[in-house]
Design a protein around this motif. Structure first.
Motif, PDB file in Angstrom:
ATOM      1  N   LEU A   1     -38.922  -5.956 -14.576  1.00 34.53           N
ATOM      2  CA  LEU A   1     -37.772  -5.673 -15.439  1.00 34.53           C
ATOM      3  C   LEU A   1     -37.131  -6.954 -15.973  1.00 34.53           C
ATOM      4  O   LEU A   1     -36.094  -6.915 -16.631  1.00 34.53           O
ATOM      5  CB  LEU A   1     -36.731  -4.852 -14.680  1.00 34.53           C
ATOM      6  CG  LEU A   1     -37.179  -3.454 -14.242  1.00 34.53           C
ATOM      7  CD1 LEU A   1     -36.100  -2.790 -13.394  1.00 34.53           C
ATOM      8  CD2 LEU A   1     -37.522  -2.585 -15.445  1.00 34.53           C
ATOM      9  N   GLY A   2     -37.749  -8.089 -15.651  1.00 35.45           N
ATOM     10  CA  GLY A   2     -37.255  -9.360 -16.158  1.00 35.45           C
ATOM     11  C   GLY A   2     -36.058  -9.910 -15.432  1.00 35.45           C
ATOM     12  O   GLY A   2     -35.379 -10.807 -15.929  1.00 35.45           O
ATOM     13  N   ARG A   3     -35.800  -9.417 -14.225  1.00 38.04           N
ATOM     14  CA  ARG A   3     -34.583  -9.817 -13.520  1.00 38.04           C
ATOM     15  C   ARG A   3     -34.874 -10.619 -12.251  1.00 38.04           C
ATOM     16  O   ARG A   3     -34.018 -10.753 -11.399  1.00 38.04           O
ATOM     17  CB  ARG A   3     -33.748  -8.582 -13.175  1.00 38.04           C
ATOM     18  CG  ARG A   3     -33.508  -7.681 -14.374  1.00 38.04           C
ATOM     19  CD  ARG A   3     -32.287  -6.813 -14.258  1.00 38.04           C
ATOM     20  NE  ARG A   3     -32.217  -6.021 -13.041  1.00 38.04           N
ATOM     21  CZ  ARG A   3     -31.219  -5.183 -12.756  1.00 38.04           C
ATOM     22  NH1 ARG A   3     -30.217  -5.066 -13.609  1.00 38.04           N
ATOM     23  NH2 ARG A   3     -31.209  -4.478 -11.659  1.00 38.04           N
ATOM     24  N   ALA A   4     -36.091 -11.160 -12.144  1.00 40.60           N
ATOM     25  CA  ALA A   4     -36.437 -12.001 -11.006  1.00 40.60           C
ATOM     26  C   ALA A   4     -37.369 -13.103 -11.477  1.00 40.60           C
ATOM     27  O   ALA A   4     -37.997 -13.007 -12.538  1.00 40.60           O
ATOM     28  CB  ALA A   4     -37.098 -11.176  -9.891  1.00 40.60           C
ATOM     29  N   ASP A   5     -37.473 -14.138 -10.685  1.00 38.51           N
ATOM     30  CA  ASP A   5     -38.267 -15.318 -11.035  1.00 38.51           C
ATOM     31  C   ASP A   5     -39.413 -15.464 -10.048  1.00 38.51           C
ATOM     32  O   ASP A   5     -39.193 -15.630  -8.844  1.00 38.51           O
ATOM     33  CB  ASP A   5     -37.369 -16.557 -11.009  1.00 38.51           C
ATOM     34  CG  ASP A   5     -38.133 -17.833 -11.260  1.00 38.51           C
ATOM     35  OD1 ASP A   5     -39.066 -17.809 -12.085  1.00 38.51           O
ATOM     36  OD2 ASP A   5     -37.800 -18.859 -10.633  1.00 38.51           O
ATOM     37  N   LEU A   6     -40.663 -15.399 -10.541  1.00 35.19           N
ATOM     38  CA  LEU A   6     -41.835 -15.476  -9.666  1.00 35.19           C
ATOM     39  C   LEU A   6     -41.906 -16.798  -8.916  1.00 35.19           C
ATOM     40  O   LEU A   6     -42.299 -16.840  -7.751  1.00 35.19           O
ATOM     41  CB  LEU A   6     -43.111 -15.269 -10.485  1.00 35.19           C
ATOM     42  CG  LEU A   6     -44.424 -15.275  -9.697  1.00 35.19           C
ATOM     43  CD1 LEU A   6     -44.452 -14.136  -8.679  1.00 35.19           C
ATOM     44  CD2 LEU A   6     -45.619 -15.184 -10.631  1.00 35.19           C
ATOM     45  N   ALA A   7     -41.499 -17.893  -9.563  1.00 30.62           N
ATOM     46  CA  ALA A   7     -41.561 -19.198  -8.909  1.00 30.62           C
ATOM     47  C   ALA A   7     -40.663 -19.256  -7.685  1.00 30.62           C
ATOM     48  O   ALA A   7     -40.955 -19.969  -6.721  1.00 30.62           O
ATOM     49  CB  ALA A   7     -41.174 -20.298  -9.897  1.00 30.62           C
ATOM     50  N   SER A   8     -39.566 -18.504  -7.696  1.00 35.97           N
ATOM     51  CA  SER A   8     -38.685 -18.460  -6.540  1.00 35.97           C
ATOM     52  C   SER A   8     -39.209 -17.522  -5.461  1.00 35.97           C
ATOM     53  O   SER A   8     -39.039 -17.768  -4.276  1.00 35.97           O
ATOM     54  CB  SER A   8     -37.277 -18.006  -6.961  1.00 35.97           C
ATOM     55  OG  SER A   8     -36.704 -18.914  -7.863  1.00 35.97           O
ATOM     56  N   LEU A   9     -39.875 -16.443  -5.895  1.00 37.71           N
ATOM     57  CA  LEU A   9     -40.390 -15.465  -4.938  1.00 37.71           C
ATOM     58  C   LEU A   9     -41.624 -15.984  -4.223  1.00 37.71           C
ATOM     59  O   LEU A   9     -41.710 -15.950  -2.998  1.00 37.71           O
ATOM     60  CB  LEU A   9     -40.735 -14.154  -5.663  1.00 37.71           C
ATOM     61  CG  LEU A   9     -39.573 -13.364  -6.249  1.00 37.71           C
ATOM     62  CD1 LEU A   9     -40.100 -12.209  -7.086  1.00 37.71           C
ATOM     63  CD2 LEU A   9     -38.679 -12.842  -5.129  1.00 37.71           C
ATOM     64  N   LEU A  10     -42.620 -16.446  -4.989  1.00 40.17           N
ATOM     65  CA  LEU A  10     -43.887 -16.936  -4.432  1.00 40.17           C
ATOM     66  C   LEU A  10     -44.339 -18.151  -5.230  1.00 40.17           C
ATOM     67  O   LEU A  10     -45.044 -18.029  -6.230  1.00 40.17           O
ATOM     68  CB  LEU A  10     -44.967 -15.847  -4.504  1.00 40.17           C
ATOM     69  CG  LEU A  10     -45.027 -14.816  -3.386  1.00 40.17           C
ATOM     70  CD1 LEU A  10     -46.136 -13.805  -3.659  1.00 40.17           C
ATOM     71  CD2 LEU A  10     -45.268 -15.485  -2.028  1.00 40.17           C
ATOM     72  N   PRO A  11     -43.937 -19.338  -4.800  1.00 35.47           N
ATOM     73  CA  PRO A  11     -44.296 -20.545  -5.556  1.00 35.47           C
ATOM     74  C   PRO A  11     -45.790 -20.708  -5.772  1.00 35.47           C
ATOM     75  O   PRO A  11     -46.220 -21.129  -6.850  1.00 35.47           O
ATOM     76  CB  PRO A  11     -43.721 -21.678  -4.686  1.00 35.47           C
ATOM     77  CG  PRO A  11     -42.600 -21.032  -3.941  1.00 35.47           C
ATOM     78  CD  PRO A  11     -43.059 -19.634  -3.654  1.00 35.47           C
TER      79      PRO A  11
ATOM     80  N   SER B   1     -42.314 -14.247 -17.960  1.00 33.00           N
ATOM     81  CA  SER B   1     -41.094 -14.656 -18.660  1.00 33.00           C
ATOM     82  C   SER B   1     -40.459 -13.428 -19.290  1.00 33.00           C
ATOM     83  O   SER B   1     -41.154 -12.466 -19.644  1.00 33.00           O
ATOM     84  CB  SER B   1     -41.401 -15.710 -19.734  1.00 33.00           C
ATOM     85  OG  SER B   1     -42.284 -15.191 -20.716  1.00 33.00           O
ATOM     86  N   ALA B   2     -39.151 -13.439 -19.409  1.00 32.02           N
ATOM     87  CA  ALA B   2     -38.407 -12.282 -19.898  1.00 32.02           C
ATOM     88  C   ALA B   2     -37.621 -12.633 -21.150  1.00 32.02           C
ATOM     89  O   ALA B   2     -37.184 -13.770 -21.327  1.00 32.02           O
ATOM     90  CB  ALA B   2     -37.464 -11.767 -18.808  1.00 32.02           C
ATOM     91  N   ASP B   3     -37.446 -11.627 -22.014  1.00 37.52           N
ATOM     92  CA  ASP B   3     -36.752 -11.865 -23.272  1.00 37.52           C
ATOM     93  C   ASP B   3     -36.044 -10.580 -23.715  1.00 37.52           C
ATOM     94  O   ASP B   3     -36.362  -9.488 -23.249  1.00 37.52           O
ATOM     95  CB  ASP B   3     -37.757 -12.305 -24.345  1.00 37.52           C
ATOM     96  CG  ASP B   3     -37.084 -12.938 -25.545  1.00 37.52           C
ATOM     97  OD1 ASP B   3     -35.887 -13.268 -25.450  1.00 37.52           O
ATOM     98  OD2 ASP B   3     -37.750 -13.091 -26.587  1.00 37.52           O
ATOM     99  N   GLU B   4     -35.105 -10.735 -24.603  1.00 31.93           N
ATOM    100  CA  GLU B   4     -34.381  -9.625 -25.231  1.00 31.93           C
ATOM    101  C   GLU B   4     -33.697  -8.728 -24.183  1.00 31.93           C
ATOM    102  O   GLU B   4     -34.008  -7.551 -24.048  1.00 31.93           O
ATOM    103  CB  GLU B   4     -35.314  -8.790 -26.107  1.00 31.93           C
ATOM    104  CG  GLU B   4     -35.922  -9.558 -27.259  1.00 31.93           C
ATOM    105  CD  GLU B   4     -36.807  -8.677 -28.127  1.00 31.93           C
ATOM    106  OE1 GLU B   4     -36.472  -7.486 -28.308  1.00 31.93           O
ATOM    107  OE2 GLU B   4     -37.830  -9.174 -28.610  1.00 31.93           O
ATOM    108  N   PHE B   5     -32.776  -9.311 -23.459  1.00 26.81           N
ATOM    109  CA  PHE B   5     -32.024  -8.552 -22.457  1.00 26.81           C
ATOM    110  C   PHE B   5     -31.062  -7.576 -23.134  1.00 26.81           C
ATOM    111  O   PHE B   5     -30.443  -7.885 -24.136  1.00 26.81           O
ATOM    112  CB  PHE B   5     -31.251  -9.495 -21.539  1.00 26.81           C
ATOM    113  CG  PHE B   5     -32.122 -10.150 -20.506  1.00 26.81           C
ATOM    114  CD1 PHE B   5     -32.272  -9.580 -19.253  1.00 26.81           C
ATOM    115  CD2 PHE B   5     -32.800 -11.323 -20.793  1.00 26.81           C
ATOM    116  CE1 PHE B   5     -33.073 -10.178 -18.300  1.00 26.81           C
ATOM    117  CE2 PHE B   5     -33.601 -11.925 -19.846  1.00 26.81           C
ATOM    118  CZ  PHE B   5     -33.750 -11.358 -18.603  1.00 26.81           C
TER     119      PHE B   5
END
Length: 220
Positions: free
Chosen positions: A132-142, A151-155
């Motif tokens: 849903l574009g509300r989390a960052d993969l790099a923070s979850l699983l580097p 990447s997320a766009d158009e919120f």
């Protein structure tokens, strides 16, 4: 048509299972809470979601498939992809396992994800927020972020806070680039309604090892 269906099926696998495939290379301690772009408060809760979604590929070839997503918070992700009005692929994940069904070839594959959740502190809710574009993969699983990017766009504002209308993904698999995006039709999203989460693998389908699914990409 045969190759198109394979690519659609493979792209769905990348979207949901990409992080899972990097589990063996992950190192260190579990990551902390993921950042939420465009929604710093993250106070709105939701339980279920039904929403039309469009899956579009940019690489290895350009094509699009319509679909419908069903989610139950921290319990279920179910995405059905259609081409020409026909369901061609289903991907489903719960807290224990993930399944990918290729209806055209009548094959399916599955893989356990419970160990990923327990070992690295990544939950199904995290995966849902990622889609849903509300989390960052790099923070979850580097480690996963080294091979798969989102990447997320158009919120847009929704009853549960801001949600991205478009989530792009990219992965390098077997030296081939797979990239595309999910386009959510948030105007038709239904939040917190009763849903039928029942499902089973269709009878008569042949089981395919996950690694063989990845090898499919070599033929393109």
């Amino acid at each position: 048509m045969k190759h198109i269906l394979r690519i659609v099926t493979f792209a769905l696998a990348v979207v949901i299972l990409g992080a899972c495939s990097s589990k063996k290379s992950a190192v260190g301690t579990p990551a902390g809470p993921a950042e939420i772009p465009g929604n710093p408060t993250r106070t709105e809760a939701w339980h279920t979601l039904k929403c039309p979604v469009k899956l579009s590929l940019r690489q290895p070839m350009a094509l699009s498939a319509s679909g419908r997503a069903l989610m139950v918070r921290d319990s279920l992700i179910h995405i059905s992809a259609r081409l020409l009005g026909m369901e061609v692929a289903v991907i489903r994940a719960d807290r224990d396992s993930a399944w990918l069904v290729d209806r055209y070839h009548k094959v399916y594959t599955s893989m356990p994800i419970a160990s990923l959740i327990s070992d690295y502190g990544v939950t199904l809710a995290d995966a849902q927020e990622l889609l849903l574009g509300r989390a960052d993969l790099a923070s979850l699983l580097p480690a996963a972020a080294e091979r798969v990017s989102f990447s997320a766009d158009e919120f847009r504002d929704t009853p549960v806070g801001q949600v991205a209308s478009e989530v792009s993904f990219s992965a390098l698999i077997h030296k081939r680039q797979v990239s595309g995006y999910l386009r959510w039709d948030l105007n038709k999203a239904e939040w917190d309604i009763p849903v039928d989460a029942g499902w089973s693998v269709p009878s008569g389908y042949r089981y395919l090892e996950p690694k063989r699914l990845l090898q499919t990409l070599k033929s393109f």
